[in-house]
Structures are given as C-alpha cells and as structure tokens.
Scaffold this motif. Structure first.
Motif, PDB file in Angstrom:
ATOM      1  N   THR B 240      -8.275   9.889  10.428  1.00  0.00           N
ATOM      2  CA  THR B 240      -7.335  10.657   9.623  1.00  0.00           C
ATOM      3  C   THR B 240      -5.973  10.200  10.245  1.00  0.00           C
ATOM      4  N   LEU B 241      -5.714  10.171  11.511  1.00  0.00           N
ATOM      5  CA  LEU B 241      -4.569   9.806  12.135  1.00  0.00           C
ATOM      6  C   LEU B 241      -4.284   8.630  12.251  1.00  0.00           C
ATOM      7  N   ASN B 242      -5.087   7.701  12.233  1.00  0.00           N
ATOM      8  CA  ASN B 242      -4.803   6.188  12.499  1.00  0.00           C
ATOM      9  C   ASN B 242      -4.359   5.829  10.885  1.00  0.00           C
ATOM     10  N   ALA B 243      -5.005   6.403  10.045  1.00  0.00           N
ATOM     11  CA  ALA B 243      -4.603   6.060   8.441  1.00  0.00           C
ATOM     12  C   ALA B 243      -3.205   6.948   8.193  1.00  0.00           C
ATOM     13  N   ALA B 244      -2.805   7.834   8.765  1.00  0.00           N
ATOM     14  CA  ALA B 244      -1.725   8.480   8.487  1.00  0.00           C
ATOM     15  C   ALA B 244      -0.660   7.608   9.334  1.00  0.00           C
ATOM     16  N   GLY B 245      -0.856   7.210  10.437  1.00  0.00           N
ATOM     17  CA  GLY B 245       0.099   6.581  11.057  1.00  0.00           C
ATOM     18  C   GLY B 245       0.661   5.015  10.317  1.00  0.00           C
ATOM     19  N   GLN B 246      -0.541   4.680   9.549  1.00  0.00           N
ATOM     20  CA  GLN B 246      -0.009   3.414   8.862  1.00  0.00           C
ATOM     21  C   GLN B 246       0.598   3.578   7.444  1.00  0.00           C
ATOM     22  N   ALA B 247       0.522   4.847   7.229  1.00  0.00           N
ATOM     23  CA  ALA B 247       1.043   5.279   5.680  1.00  0.00           C
ATOM     24  C   ALA B 247       2.529   5.779   5.696  1.00  0.00           C
ATOM     25  N   MET B 248       3.367   5.710   6.672  1.00  0.00           N
ATOM     26  CA  MET B 248       4.578   6.240   6.889  1.00  0.00           C
ATOM     27  C   MET B 248       5.578   5.464   5.843  1.00  0.00           C
ATOM     28  N   GLY B 249       6.150   5.953   5.097  1.00  0.00           N
ATOM     29  CA  GLY B 249       7.105   5.598   4.168  1.00  0.00           C
ATOM     30  C   GLY B 249       8.202   4.958   4.498  1.00  0.00           C
ATOM     31  N   ARG B 250       8.616   5.147   5.899  1.00  0.00           N
ATOM     32  CA  ARG B 250       9.813   4.477   6.524  1.00  0.00           C
ATOM     33  C   ARG B 250       9.682   4.432   8.070  1.00  0.00           C
ATOM     34  N   ALA B 251      10.539   3.797   8.558  1.00  0.00           N
ATOM     35  CA  ALA B 251      10.512   3.502  10.286  1.00  0.00           C
ATOM     36  C   ALA B 251      11.955   3.738  10.628  1.00  0.00           C
ATOM     37  N   MET B 252      12.225   4.282  11.760  1.00  0.00           N
ATOM     38  CA  MET B 252      13.555   4.214  12.248  1.00  0.00           C
ATOM     39  C   MET B 252      13.801   3.081  13.299  1.00  0.00           C
ATOM     40  N   PRO B 253      14.586   2.226  13.351  1.00  0.00           N
ATOM     41  CA  PRO B 253      14.694   1.100  14.356  1.00  0.00           C
ATOM     42  C   PRO B 253      14.676   1.929  15.804  1.00  0.00           C
ATOM     43  N   ALA B 254      13.747   1.031  16.701  1.00  0.00           N
ATOM     44  CA  ALA B 254      13.728   1.650  17.893  1.00  0.00           C
ATOM     45  C   ALA B 254      14.939   1.767  18.816  1.00  0.00           C
ATOM     46  N   ASP B 255      16.059   1.053  18.429  1.00  0.00           N
ATOM     47  CA  ASP B 255      17.254   0.992  19.182  1.00  0.00           C
ATOM     48  C   ASP B 255      17.994   1.916  18.667  1.00  0.00           C
ATOM     49  N   ALA B 256      17.886   2.747  17.922  1.00  0.00           N
ATOM     50  CA  ALA B 256      18.965   3.633  17.050  1.00  0.00           C
ATOM     51  C   ALA B 256      20.047   4.168  17.917  1.00  0.00           C
ATOM     52  N   CYS B 365      18.800  14.619   0.184  1.00  0.00           N
ATOM     53  CA  CYS B 365      20.140  14.374   0.095  1.00  0.00           C
ATOM     54  C   CYS B 365      20.261  14.285  -1.499  1.00  0.00           C
ATOM     55  N   PRO B 366      21.441  14.914  -2.026  1.00  0.00           N
ATOM     56  CA  PRO B 366      21.266  14.943  -3.550  1.00  0.00           C
ATOM     57  C   PRO B 366      21.579  13.205  -4.076  1.00  0.00           C
ATOM     58  N   VAL B 367      22.186  12.437  -3.272  1.00  0.00           N
ATOM     59  CA  VAL B 367      22.537  11.165  -3.646  1.00  0.00           C
ATOM     60  C   VAL B 367      21.679  10.428  -2.713  1.00  0.00           C
ATOM     61  N   GLY B 368      20.746  10.616  -2.075  1.00  0.00           N
ATOM     62  CA  GLY B 368      19.695   9.588  -1.582  1.00  0.00           C
ATOM     63  C   GLY B 368      20.213   9.070  -0.335  1.00  0.00           C
ATOM     64  N   ILE B 369      21.065   9.216   0.470  1.00  0.00           N
ATOM     65  CA  ILE B 369      21.569   8.603   1.573  1.00  0.00           C
ATOM     66  C   ILE B 369      20.280   8.641   2.849  1.00  0.00           C
ATOM     67  N   ASP B 370      19.795   7.613   3.098  1.00  0.00           N
ATOM     68  CA  ASP B 370      18.762   7.363   3.935  1.00  0.00           C
ATOM     69  C   ASP B 370      19.023   7.125   5.514  1.00  0.00           C
ATOM     70  N   ILE B 371      18.889   8.090   6.378  1.00  0.00           N
ATOM     71  CA  ILE B 371      19.071   7.842   7.883  1.00  0.00           C
ATOM     72  C   ILE B 371      18.819   6.762   8.383  1.00  0.00           C
ATOM     73  N   THR B 372      17.269   6.061   7.904  1.00  0.00           N
ATOM     74  CA  THR B 372      16.669   4.885   8.644  1.00  0.00           C
ATOM     75  C   THR B 372      17.647   3.754   8.322  1.00  0.00           C
ATOM     76  N   GLU B 373      17.913   3.755   6.699  1.00  0.00           N
ATOM     77  CA  GLU B 373      18.758   2.785   6.199  1.00  0.00           C
ATOM     78  C   GLU B 373      20.095   2.626   6.972  1.00  0.00           C
ATOM     79  N   GLU B 374      20.601   3.947   7.295  1.00  0.00           N
ATOM     80  CA  GLU B 374      22.220   3.845   7.760  1.00  0.00           C
ATOM     81  C   GLU B 374      21.908   3.174   9.142  1.00  0.00           C
ATOM     82  N   VAL B 375      20.870   3.355   9.840  1.00  0.00           N
ATOM     83  CA  VAL B 375      20.898   2.728  11.333  1.00  0.00           C
ATOM     84  C   VAL B 375      20.526   1.347  11.147  1.00  0.00           C
ATOM     85  N   ALA B 376      19.588   0.899  10.240  1.00  0.00           N
ATOM     86  CA  ALA B 376      19.484  -0.176  10.327  1.00  0.00           C
ATOM     87  C   ALA B 376      20.651  -1.224   9.845  1.00  0.00           C
ATOM     88  N   ALA B 377      21.458  -0.467   8.995  1.00  0.00           N
ATOM     89  CA  ALA B 377      22.591  -1.276   8.717  1.00  0.00           C
ATOM     90  C   ALA B 377      23.470  -1.576   9.584  1.00  0.00           C
TER      91      ALA B 377
END
Lengths: 270, 387
Positions: B240-256, B365-377
C-alpha cells in the motif's frame, strides 16, 4: 476615534438615501440596547423616538448616500455638529445599490419613472459620505453587522480604535470551517475580494458571497474575474456580480467597467 | 508529551483488524469519555468533525483534487479512509481559530483577573484524533516544536495535545495535489501516534495492519478484536505504502530552501502577485501556519476586558503593521514572505521545513496557485537580478 468626552456622550443617528436597515441594526441590538442607552444619551434617532435634542453631538452614525443637492448641504451641517462621525453601511461608505445610476443617465430614469420629471431634483451620481465631509470611521456592510456596530460604540466609549478586520471573507469561511464554494462547486464567489465581517452568512448555505461588505483591503479583482472567466462565467455576468450594493466602491467599479468593455467588444465582434 | 514506546513488551508488534475492529476502536475511545474527531462528509468535502460511531465515517467516498478544485467521488471499493487530504487539518482542534486567553473584571477601583474557559487543563476536551494522515501527523510534530514545550509553550495547545490520543491512518490514495513523498513526511506515518493503521493493499478499505506507538495505544489495541499480523499482512501494508508513494500528484524540488534564498528579487514574485488574491486561504488551510494576533475587547461599560487570540495570516496588511505603516504593502512581498518562511526560514527558525506536502494550499487556493510550481519556476542557481 476622538477622546472620550466626560459624561454620557450624545448619540445621533442620521439618514440619507438608504433603506434604514443599518440604523435598524442599532434597535436590533436587543440585549445590549439598554446598555447602550445607559452609556449614551440618544439625542437624535427618529427611528426610535420623535423626541430630539439639539446638537452638538458626540457621536453621529450616518446611514445612506448623497443623492440630492439638499442632502449634500445637510451632511455639511451634520458634520459641523458632530464631534465624531461614523458612516454605517454600503450606502454611506460606497454609494449603495442606488449608485447603479452612476453607470447610466439619471435623467433617463427620471423621465421613465416620474410623470412630472421637472419636480425631481436629484444628483447624477450617488456618492458616499466621505466624498463630502471628513469621516472618522467607516463601518461597511449591507446591512452592517450588529456585532461590529457594538464594537465601534464600545471603542468610542473607551476612547480606543475599533477592531474591524479588513481581510477577506475567506478568513471568515476558514475560521468557521466552511468548505470553499469556489473550490468544491465552482461557484463564482466574491469572498476573496470582499471584506470579512458579515458573520459568514452565505457560503455555509452553499451560496457564493455577494460582496455585501465591499472590497477588502487589497482586492485583486482582476485575478478573481480572470478565474471566473476561465471557469465559464461570461463577462456580462461577471460585470453584474460586481454591480450590487457596493457597485461604486472604487475597486468593484473599476472591475465592472473593465468587464463592461469586454462585453461590448464581444458584442462588436458578433 | 506522552512517553512513546516502540511496542508493549507482552503484545504482538502488529495485528490486523477489520470493520469490527474499527468499530470497537471508536467505541473504546468514546467510552473513555473522549471527543472523537475523524474525517466526515460536510458541504461537499471530507473534513474533520465529531463522530459517534463507525456509521459517521465516510465510506466509499473519495475525492479528486487539483489546483483550485475539489470534488467528492464514489470509489470502487466501498471502504473507509478512501479520501485524500481532508479540507482542513487538525489545527482547528489543537489550536482553535478564536480563543479567549485572558479575562478581567473591574471590582471597585481595581481589576480582578477571571479564569477563561481553557485556563484549566482539566476542562480542556480530551480528544481522540482518528484518521490522521502522515502529512498531518508531521504537521502536529511541527506545531509541537512551535507551540509545545520546545517552543512558545502555549499552555492551551499543550493541554489539548498531551491529552489527545492519535490514531494515524496511512494514506492509500494520495490526491492530485499531494507531495508528501518529496517532503519525506509520508505516505506512512512517522512517530507521535498512539495507534497506526495501514490499509492492506488487497483490501484497502476494510482491513488494516495496526501498530501501537505508545503504551496507551498498546492498551487500546489489546481491547480490539484482531488477529496477529502474518507476513502476508505485513507485505500487503508495505505494498500500500509503495503504491501510494508512486501516486503523488506533485513533487517539491529537493533544493526548495536554496532556490528561495537565492531568488529573493526574482521577477516571478510580481508575476505571482498578479494572480494572488491575498485572501489568506493558503495560510488558513495550512496545517502548520500558526500565526495569530491578539485582540483586546472591552465591554460597553468598560468594566470587563478580554484578550482573544485569533488566527492571523501573513497575507493581511495589518500583519506586518509597525509604527507608520505595513512593512509588506505589496502582494508580492506578502506571497514571498509566506513561501520563504514556510520552505526556507523555517529551517533556520525551527530546524525543519514548515511544509509537510499535504497540498491543501494548492487545492484550496481559489485561483489555484501551486506552491510546487512556484518553487520550480525559480532557477536552481542564483538568478540574474534585473536592473
């Protein structure tokens, strides 16, 4: 707020173009009304009593907007008689629903509505009190919140600043645990650009915020309207969302005018 | 905090429970006089609320989460805990949005301090938090550092926290905005739980591997109808945990942290500010945002005074008001403050990230600002600062 005057300050409640709902909020204080009357002399409040006392007044609550030449003069007299002047409600702070005339030709309305238009003396625009006189504090809302009105009065009596947050309605939703109706249902909601204070009335009932409390401190209406448009709300509908009780509040007026330009350019394209 | 043991010596390390075990667990918590809080369905979302029994838990209800979007769904298996992160975390119950922290009344010419309803630890609710996801458990650990004995030592937070029983439920179905795997906080629960339930991969909705993380948890486990966990059950939990770990919708850059610290003057801040509503939804749903203000209230007669602690947000203008005005007037300054505190300065201040990867700030966020996307940008190396 002005420094607390000595004994039992005199309270006056004034009406301009409005529905009376905001001054009725004072009568609606029921449990606290006698206490208010115990600390303030109700010197002029025609909704409550025909007995009136002459000015000057320590605290004037002003409801309604300025829509006639006579009222434009009357508010000057009231200001001169008032030590502290607080405007209450969307009419007094933003021009109210009657400020929809600001987007049209008022003479057209007068001709359509009155059989003898020459008897009507009215101004082309409905304007908030602060456009005419100095205002010590503005209490927003359509109608105002009873709780916030008592806070303003308590702050006046204590000689402190009223604590009226200017953050978004979203903060009220979140404090109340109301799941966002924009996010869960895709409704176009004015909550993110509207000032908190109503007590979170609509979203818990599944209805998007109407914006009764007017613009919050830093309203990003362009971003919100862009999201509405991307979610399928057309520009005419977005324009109308911003044109209700606070239509003439600058942030809402600018956004509705921008949407109106989009609407008419679409009409030209068609 | 309570002493946690890896396992009670005389009990099996792990057991497997089904519906009857879950039912018995809720009963045991209720009968102990606890206020049992768990995921419940409310106004089109799964959020935390009071439950009285198993029937109050959502069954077969999942969700689809995306930036600025949340929809409830029916799931194929009719099981429990089939949802992603709840609309809000557990912060509301450990650290309420509004709380009276001081009260006084005038007596003659002097003032007398009066107790508030939460001064006395005995009067605090004894909570059972049931269904705490790994991300939210990590958030509780963050709050413990900030508000617990290691930090500001908020007595009301501590009273609730020390008396609470935590039943963690590992995540079998991460949502589209989830990124706990990249934050190292999930999908399996870390420490600080009393009991930990892991859905079994072959029957994730109704059979759970149960592990005790404290003596209190072991006592609870001993009272449940359960069978000892065999190797197959342990493997199914791992699956279960292995599958869940693979199913994340997003990822935060490691060097945030480094990206943010290197790009404090990047033009992206102004671009994001054009979208940001400064409405405060992100800080409100964030399970670790702890900032609050205090407000003094006086009665009409001036004879009673109260001091209230209220949730605040770094997105409000008043938040940074100093003599003469606010330090962060622009939306860009406020967004930057939030994300750099959360992901960068938090490390300096508290020794961890303030982000646990629950993804709520993205979904809500009512206008969908994505914290992972902001760091990746932001560029991974120092940006050329425009003149």
């Amino acid at each position: 707020m002005a420094k607390q005057p000595p004994r039992r300050p005199k309270l006056a409640v004034w009406k301009f173009a409005s529905c009376d709902g905001c001054q009725l909020t004072l009568l609606d204080c029921e449990d606290e009304l006698l206490e208010v009357a115990g600390h303030l002399t109700i010197a002029y409040f025609l909704e409550a009593s025909r007995a009136t006392l002459k000015g000057p007044y320590d605290l004037s609550l002003v409801e309604g907007s300025i829509t006639t030449p006579d009222d434009a003069k009357r508010i000057q007299r009231i200001r001169r008689q008032s030590r502290t002047l607080v405007t209450i409600g969307a009419c007094a702070t933003a021009g109210g629903i009657q400020a929809l005339r600001n987007f049209a030709d008022v003479d057209d309305y007068v001709r359509q509505v009155y059989p003898r238009p020459e008897f009507i003396r009215t101004l082309p625009r409905s304007t908030p009190i602060r456009d005419h006189v100095r205002v010590d504090f503005e209490l927003k809302g359509c109608p105002i919140s009873r709780h916030q009105l008592l806070e303003v009065i308590a702050a006046f009596l204590a000689g402190r600043r009223p604590s009226i947050p200017e953050v978004s309605q979203c903060m009220e939703c979140k404090r109340h645990g109301t799941p966002c109706v924009m996010v869960t249902r895709g409704l176009p909601c004015l909550g993110p650009v509207t000032q908190a204070g109503c007590g979170n009335l609509c979203p818990p009932l599944g209805r998007a915020c109407y914006g009764c409390f007017g613009p919050m401190e830093t309203p990003n209406t362009a971003s919100l309207a862009g999201w509405f448009a991307a979610s399928g709300t057309d520009s005419a509908a977005i324009r109308d969302l911003f044109r209700t009780y606070n239509a003439a509040a600058p942030a809402f007026r600018r956004e509705s005018e921008a949407q109106a330009r989009t609407t008419s350019s679409h009409a030209d394209d068609a | 905090m309570r002493t946690h043991t890896s396992q009670a010596a005389d009990r099996p390390a792990a057991a497997v429970i089904g519906d009857d075990g879950l039912d018995a667990l809720i009963r045991a918590l209720t009968e102990a006089g606890r206020r049992v809080l768990a995921p419940t369905e409310h106004a089109g979302a799964i959020t935390i609320g009071d439950i009285n029994g198993l029937a109050d838990l959502p069954r077969g209800r999942g969700d689809v989460q995306a930036p600025g979007r949340y929809r409830l769904t029916e799931t194929e298996d009719a099981g429990w805990f089939a949802h992603g992160p709840t609309a809000e975390g557990w912060k509301r119950f450990l650290y309420p949005p509004e709380e009276c922290v001081w009260r006084a009344e005038a007596k003659g010419a002097s003032w007398r301090e009066e107790p508030t309803t939460t001064d006395d630890a005995d009067s605090a609710d004894t909570l059972a938090l049931l269904g705490v996801r790994a991300c939210d458990l990590a958030a509780v650990a963050v709050l413990d550092r900030v508000l617990g004995p290691e930090g500001a030592a908020d007595p009301r937070y501590r009273a609730r926290r020390e008396r609470a029983v935590i039943v963690a439920v590992d995540c079998a179905r991460p949502g589209g905005t989830c990124f706990c795997a990249s934050m190292g906080t999930g999908p399996g629960a870390g420490d600080r739980y009393d009991l930990r339930l892991t859905p079994l991969a072959d029957d994730p909705g109704s059979r759970f591997l149960v592990r005790a993380g404290s003596a209190a948890g072991a006592d609870l486990l001993a009272r449940l109808p359960a069978r000892p966990a065999d190797d197959a059950a342990l493997a199914a939990a791992e699956a279960t945990l292995n599958a869940a770990g693979q199913a994340m919708g997003r990822a935060m850059p490691a060097d945030a942290e480094a990206r943010l610290k290197r790009n404090l003057e990047h033009p992206r801040w102004n671009e994001t500010a054009e979208r940001c509503l400064t409405c405060g939804n992100c800080t409100s749903v964030c399970p670790t945002c702890f900032c609050s203000e205090v407000e003094d209230r006086s009665s009409l007669d001036g004879r009673r005074a109260e001091r209230w602690r209220l949730w605040d947000s770094c997105f409000s203008v008043r938040f940074s008001y100093l003599h003469g005005g606010s330090v962060r007037e622009s939306g860009a300054a406020r967004y930057r403050q939030w994300i750099t505190h959360k992901l960068a300065w938090w490390h300096d201040q508290f020794g961890t990230s303030g982000c646990v990867g629950c993804g709520r700030c993205i979904t809500w966020c009512p206008v969908g600002i994505d914290i992972t996307e902001e760091v990746a940008a932001l560029p991974a190396t120092a940006a050329a600062v425009p003149a």
